[in-house]
Write a protein that holds these residues in place. Structure first.
Motif, PDB file in Angstrom:
ATOM      1  N   PRO A 178     -10.516 -35.917   0.916  1.00 13.59           N
ATOM      2  CA  PRO A 178      -9.388 -36.833   0.687  1.00 13.59           C
ATOM      3  C   PRO A 178      -8.081 -36.094   0.426  1.00 13.59           C
ATOM      4  O   PRO A 178      -7.007 -36.550   0.822  1.00 13.59           O
ATOM      5  CB  PRO A 178      -9.827 -37.633  -0.549  1.00 13.59           C
ATOM      6  CG  PRO A 178     -11.299 -37.485  -0.619  1.00 13.59           C
ATOM      7  CD  PRO A 178     -11.579 -36.116  -0.083  1.00 13.59           C
ATOM      8  N   THR A 179      -8.192 -34.942  -0.245  1.00 13.24           N
ATOM      9  CA  THR A 179      -6.996 -34.159  -0.542  1.00 13.24           C
ATOM     10  C   THR A 179      -6.414 -33.559   0.728  1.00 13.24           C
ATOM     11  O   THR A 179      -5.191 -33.576   0.943  1.00 13.24           O
ATOM     12  CB  THR A 179      -7.334 -33.032  -1.542  1.00 13.24           C
ATOM     13  OG1 THR A 179      -8.022 -33.585  -2.657  1.00 13.24           O
ATOM     14  CG2 THR A 179      -6.074 -32.341  -2.025  1.00 13.24           C
ATOM     15  N   VAL A 180      -7.278 -33.038   1.592  1.00 12.08           N
ATOM     16  CA  VAL A 180      -6.819 -32.502   2.874  1.00 12.08           C
ATOM     17  C   VAL A 180      -6.188 -33.603   3.706  1.00 12.08           C
ATOM     18  O   VAL A 180      -5.121 -33.409   4.304  1.00 12.08           O
ATOM     19  CB  VAL A 180      -7.990 -31.852   3.640  1.00 12.08           C
ATOM     20  CG1 VAL A 180      -7.590 -31.554   5.084  1.00 12.08           C
ATOM     21  CG2 VAL A 180      -8.429 -30.571   2.945  1.00 12.08           C
ATOM     22  N   ALA A 181      -6.838 -34.773   3.731  1.00 14.69           N
ATOM     23  CA  ALA A 181      -6.294 -35.897   4.493  1.00 14.69           C
ATOM     24  C   ALA A 181      -4.902 -36.278   4.000  1.00 14.69           C
ATOM     25  O   ALA A 181      -3.984 -36.508   4.795  1.00 14.69           O
ATOM     26  CB  ALA A 181      -7.235 -37.092   4.400  1.00 14.69           C
ATOM     27  N   SER A 182      -4.740 -36.327   2.682  1.00 14.66           N
ATOM     28  CA  SER A 182      -3.432 -36.676   2.127  1.00 14.66           C
ATOM     29  C   SER A 182      -2.406 -35.596   2.422  1.00 14.66           C
ATOM     30  O   SER A 182      -1.232 -35.887   2.705  1.00 14.66           O
ATOM     31  CB  SER A 182      -3.530 -36.925   0.618  1.00 14.66           C
ATOM     32  OG  SER A 182      -3.862 -35.738  -0.085  1.00 14.66           O
ATOM     33  N   GLN A 183      -2.826 -34.324   2.392  1.00 18.13           N
ATOM     34  CA  GLN A 183      -1.914 -33.229   2.711  1.00 18.13           C
ATOM     35  C   GLN A 183      -1.478 -33.284   4.182  1.00 18.13           C
ATOM     36  O   GLN A 183      -0.322 -33.006   4.515  1.00 18.13           O
ATOM     37  CB  GLN A 183      -2.585 -31.878   2.423  1.00 18.13           C
ATOM     38  CG  GLN A 183      -2.778 -31.568   0.950  1.00 18.13           C
ATOM     39  CD  GLN A 183      -1.471 -31.323   0.233  1.00 18.13           C
ATOM     40  OE1 GLN A 183      -0.588 -30.637   0.740  1.00 18.13           O
ATOM     41  NE2 GLN A 183      -1.331 -31.872  -0.956  1.00 18.13           N
ATOM     42  N   ILE A 184      -2.413 -33.664   5.062  1.00 17.82           N
ATOM     43  CA  ILE A 184      -2.067 -33.798   6.480  1.00 17.82           C
ATOM     44  C   ILE A 184      -1.038 -34.906   6.665  1.00 17.82           C
ATOM     45  O   ILE A 184      -0.060 -34.763   7.409  1.00 17.82           O
ATOM     46  CB  ILE A 184      -3.326 -34.084   7.322  1.00 17.82           C
ATOM     47  CG1 ILE A 184      -4.248 -32.860   7.330  1.00 17.82           C
ATOM     48  CG2 ILE A 184      -2.939 -34.457   8.750  1.00 17.82           C
ATOM     49  CD1 ILE A 184      -5.575 -33.110   7.996  1.00 17.82           C
TER      50      ILE A 184
END
Length: 447
Positions: free
Chosen positions: A22-28
């Motif tokens: 979820p953190t990677v998705a939000s960073q993307i």
């Protein structure tokens, strides 16, 4: 999934995936909306607008670094206290972090309003870019300072409490809304020539909406977590305050120094012409794709490392860190290959200006080799933040930016001109990783 089970017994790879994805998705998504600003402004084919938005974005990111003081410092401390089963002090730290971040954002907004013109001049704004920079800075930092900072610090606290999915949704919500509002304000509502102002208004509204979402989430989880939103300042133990700032301030300084390096690169690039500034600005934003994803993995790792450091489970710490490191390394190498092969097409997607594309292609082809070293350096810094090694984290930030990157940028620019400016990042980050690796293994052995 039960939060204690996630931190204590779930297989390390699965736990990291639950926290990091979820953190990677939000960073993307964050990166997409930053790129969207550049892409939409690039549709004007006006290099002055692109250059101005890049300069003003630097100040915006400095405001965001305030969120790191309390999101990283307070969040990692909160996770360690939860690991120690000290929930009362964890609650106080969580409340203190949010309250002080709000007041810090207010002060920064007022200072930005007072010193807007000299600040933009310092960053390299010319007569052609100054007014555009003011438009973006006034909307995103002066008017939108508080929701900007809180919409970044609150999800970090949520993530460190085990609510990575909720944090990711909130960040994604703001970013997607920004992307949708950009063309509306830039090309429909506002007249021609006000595209940068439109991008700033879209960002401000998106951050306000994201902040309101996090308020609702805080209210929802207040009975099952240590998270509270209050404007009343909590009193926390002196040793906890020291721990918070010893980790949070270096984390914020690292972001500030990252932005300082960007400022210096822009100042050196503009010396070769406005097109060089626009091209370098595009490349620096393209680089943020792998950087943000790598940071997402690191940020997903931090709560797990911090919790198990607090609980004393060193074996689980080592397993999580090893998986995170391998993931970051493999990903960064893949990105380097793709950037090297398709640099021209990637840069050309952002602006239809042959000279800017040509320059940007050369910049990206040279700078992409630094990516693996950059992300490994971020891994080391975030690991130190998780285990309450703020002094070492601070040293690593100073080492990378002040001792290595900045002097090497000036030296190589002086000796090799534009080629030196492009390749300085690789030289500096390679040296940084060598030194940081030695420090990492010494600290790992000590604990």
């Amino acid at each position: 999934m039960d939060k204690r089970q996630l931190f204590e017994t779930t297989k390390p790879a699965k736990a990291l995936a639950v926290m990091a994805l979820p953190t990677v998705a939000s960073q993307i998504i964050i990166l997409l909306y930053n790129l969207a600003d550049t892409w939409f402004i690039g549709r004007t084919d006006n290099p002055y607008m692109i250059g101005a938005s890049n300069l003003a974005l630097t100040v915006y990111l400095v405001a965001a670094s305030l969120a790191n003081v309390f999101g990283v410092g307070g969040g990692s401390l909160m996770a360690r206290l939860i690991g120690e089963k000290d929930t009362e002090n964890a609650r106080k730290v969580a409340s203190y972090s949010i309250t002080i971040s709000m007041f810090s954002a207010l002060v920064f907004s007022v200072l930005s309003l007072i010193f807007m013109t000299p600040l933009l001049r310092l960053l390299g704004a010319s007569d052609n870019t100054l007014d555009y920079g003011k438009q973006y800075l006034f909307t995103t930092v002066v008017l939108g300072g508080i929701p900007t900072v809180l919409s970044m610090s609150m999800p970090q606290m949520l993530r460190n409490a085990g609510y990575a999915k909720e944090a990711g949704i909130g960040v994604g919500l703001g970013s997607i809304l920004n992307i949708l509002l950009d063309p509306l304000f830039m090309f429909v509502i506002l007249p021609e020539g006000k595209e940068v102002l439109g991008a700033g208004i879209a960002t401000m509204i998106a951050n306000v909406c994201s902040f309101l979402y996090f308020l609702l989430i805080y209210r929802k989880v207040k009975n099952e977590s240590v998270l509270r939103f209050t404007i009343r300042k909590e009193r926390i133990e002196p040793e906890h305050k020291k721990s918070l700032y010893s980790v949070g301030v270096p984390a914020a300084i690292a972001v500030f120094l990252f932005d300082l390096v960007t400022i210096i690169i822009n100042r050196l690039a503009v010396g070769y012409g406005e097109e060089h500034l626009a091209a370098m600005g595009i490349v620096l934003k393209i680089e943020r794709i792998p950087i943000n994803i790598g940071l997402g993995i690191c940020l997903g790792m931090v709560p797990l490392i911090a919790y198990n450091y607090g609980s004393g489970d060193r074996k689980r710490m080592a397993a999580i860190a090893s998986i995170a490191f391998r993931t970051i390394l493999i990903f960064s190498v893949i990105c380097t290959v793709l950037f090297r092969l398709f640099a021209g097409g990637i840069v050309g997607a952002f602006i239809d200006n042959a000279e800017t594309v040509r320059l940007g292609t050369g910049f990206l082809e040279g700078r992409c080799y630094a990516l693996p070293f950059m992300l490994i350096g971020y891994f080391f810094v975030n690991y130190m933040n998780a285990i309450d090694q703020g002094k070492i984290s601070f040293f690593l930030a100073i080492l990378r930016h002040v001792i290595l990157i900045i002097p090497i940028l000036f030296l190589m620019n002086m000796l090799f001109e534009l080629d030196g400016l492009v390749w300085a990042q690789l030289v500096a980050d390679a040296l940084n990783v060598i030194i940081a690796t030695v420090i990492f293994f010494r600290v790992k052995k000590a604990i």
